[in-house]
Write an enzyme that holds these catalytic residues in place. Sequence first.
Site, mmCIF file in Angstrom:
data_model
loop_
_atom_site.group_PDB
_atom_site.id
_atom_site.type_symbol
_atom_site.label_atom_id
_atom_site.label_comp_id
_atom_site.label_asym_id
_atom_site.label_seq_id
_atom_site.Cartn_x
_atom_site.Cartn_y
_atom_site.Cartn_z
ATOM 1 C CG ASP A 138 -0.641 -7.237 -9.817
ATOM 2 O OD1 ASP A 138 0.147 -7.044 -10.775
ATOM 3 O OD2 ASP A 138 -0.329 -6.978 -8.646
ATOM 4 N NE ARG A 153 -1.877 -2.069 -3.551
ATOM 5 C CZ ARG A 153 -1.113 -2.753 -4.405
ATOM 6 N NH1 ARG A 153 0.117 -2.327 -4.680
ATOM 7 N NH2 ARG A 153 -1.553 -3.865 -4.969
ATOM 8 C CD GLU A 200 3.482 1.222 -7.447
ATOM 9 O OE1 GLU A 200 3.604 -0.009 -7.546
ATOM 10 O OE2 GLU A 200 2.428 1.772 -7.102
ATOM 11 C CG ASP A 245 2.899 -0.867 -11.196
ATOM 12 O OD1 ASP A 245 2.428 -0.549 -12.297
ATOM 13 O OD2 ASP A 245 2.208 -1.291 -10.264
#
Length: 714
Positions: free
Chosen positions: A624, A332, A424, A452
């Site tokens: 996160d 990612r 997202e 998100d």
Amino acid sequence: MTDRVARASLHVARELADFIETRALPGTGVDEAAFWEGFSDLLHDGAPKNRALLAKREVLQRQIDDWHVTRRGQVHDPSSYHLFLQEIGYLAPEGEDFQIDTSRIDPEIATVAGPQLVVPITNARFALNAANARWGSLYDAFYGTDAMGSLPPSCGYDRGRGARVVARARVFLDEAFPIVGASHADVRRYHVEKDALLVDDKPLVEPGKFAGYVGDRRAPDRILLVNNGLHVELVFDRAHPIGSRDQALLADVRMEAAVSAIMDCEDSVACVDAEDKVLAYGNWLGLMKGDLEESFEKGGRTITRKLAGDLPYCAPDGSPMEVRARALMLVRNVGHLMTNPAILLKDGSEAFEGLMDGMITTLIACHDLRKTEGTRNSVAGSVYVVKPKMHGPEEVAFADASFTKIEAVLGLERYTVKLGIMDEERRTSVNLKECIRAAKHRVAFINTGFLDRTGDEIHTSMEAGPFSRKDFIKRKSWITAYENQNVDIGLECGLKGRAQIGKGMWAMPDKMAAMLEAKIEHPRAGANCAWVPSPTAATLHALHYHQVDVAAVQESLAAGGRRAYVTALLDIPLAAYRRWSEAQILREVENNAQGILGYVVRWIDQGVGCSKVPDINDVGLMEDRATCRISAQHIANWLHHQVVSEAQVMEVMRKMAEVVDRQNADDPAYVPMAPGFNGIAFAAACDLVFKGRVQPSGYTEPILHARRLEWKAA
């Protein structure tokens, strides 16, 4: 002051240049001078286009803000809102139907449904554990967690619990691999005869589920079974403490678990400069070359982790075969927003980090592409890049064009790089079909991410009014529409058999019983991968893919047509009931603040990008930047609409800082925030809340990066 060297028209931090020239480039066949010229062209040509895309985000956001402000106090008009979003170009016209034509896709992406891990690439041990989590012990997963309803005793082996584990595993075997006229709980012998598996001389109900064996056909050491594309290994060992007491000598049931793993350069890491980026890129290089190792002390012994080798087997007919032992690895990259001081352009501005990641992670993957044997990642010859936080089809098209340039510089065939589109951000959700179309030759992955997506929902509709409490936002109709539409459009665009359709993370790594109950809904929803927080969770989640034939679910859903449309996604989850008590308000703010502080203090002070943070009830949650974003935006929304005052929020921040300090009291590296509340970490957490409304798309990165750099410079 960063030590820099000139390369083409770039000013590159010396440690990054040295890494590229001495470690990444050698063995790829890419000429050094040509690489730097091509890299410079990519960064200089891409910078103004990238900035223009970010500027468009801001323009659209101001227009949406103004629309809500001018209608404040009025009942929301969904039809007018929909039309307005079309007029300003937020909603793109949906074109004719099409099918993606992504080629050279590995089966782990295209046809094998199973769990997916996401791990910080900066932690070599975690990365290796994830790569090797393709296989996991079902016995260990049941015994060592609360999956059977309770946790194991703190000391010594509990034989009664062990017996329950064995019984539960055999229930699974009966469900997935039934025997004609018998149960796995009762059998005494497994053997191979005439290319078939016999269990106490009885065949499987579906003989084709026997996939291979190791050892003597009359008494194999291992037997390989397959169901819904996922393998299960039966391990027989009369010398093993469990096998020696088992009537069939069955010592373990091993599950094919994490079929794929995302090595994360984004939300779960704290990479703010060249030093951090070299650590991330170095671990990715080790994975792609196959030589990454990490040693650590455990129980007085030094343990060295490295990539597992593939598993040798005999096929049912006795011919040799191998079974993959490692998860297929995706990487990612970061999104389009951030720049990084590791590279400066000729005008002195920082390079866009997304372009940096694209070039360097793809360069590194060339080491894997050149292999013909050994620890290969992609047998199909592809590189899988997950691209997060893109807003709409233009930004996806920019990513597609960037990878076309990267492939040309590196001498790769066009469309070698496959693209994962993370659904997202709201402008991607409402334009998902056109986003997929913009990369229809590359798409190998789409997924949903509640956190998100909710953070962006709050920021986009900040001026519309106060949002519901977080638990109630999950119950609103838009989230169901969002999850359903992602699967439906993916199937409509031909992702079945070519790409992953994924679902988000289970955020409670210690709550495996709850996960077993809840997460089966992901394969039932047609998702052929879903995120889990650990290798153990992957082993348990694999059970769901034996219970649910995802391919059959996708067939049924595709035949039924789309279940949700854009109108449902535009249902803003505002609070319908706003007569909260002061206790309810403060409880919500405290819960948000505690999560923010618990995460940010480790991000700033220790450079840890993903943590298991105890919540207000001391339940460990994976935190996160996505979880931080939603919590910060939620408080910012309530502040803006005067649900809570700045003084109240600051009081809560200080109160919860003391709670976080107590929760981290046993960490020798931890620096308390109280009683002074004057550290960089506490200031960063406050910035995220009090300045949250004006952050680009509500993202946490600008504040976190600035404050982490401040900490490193102190």
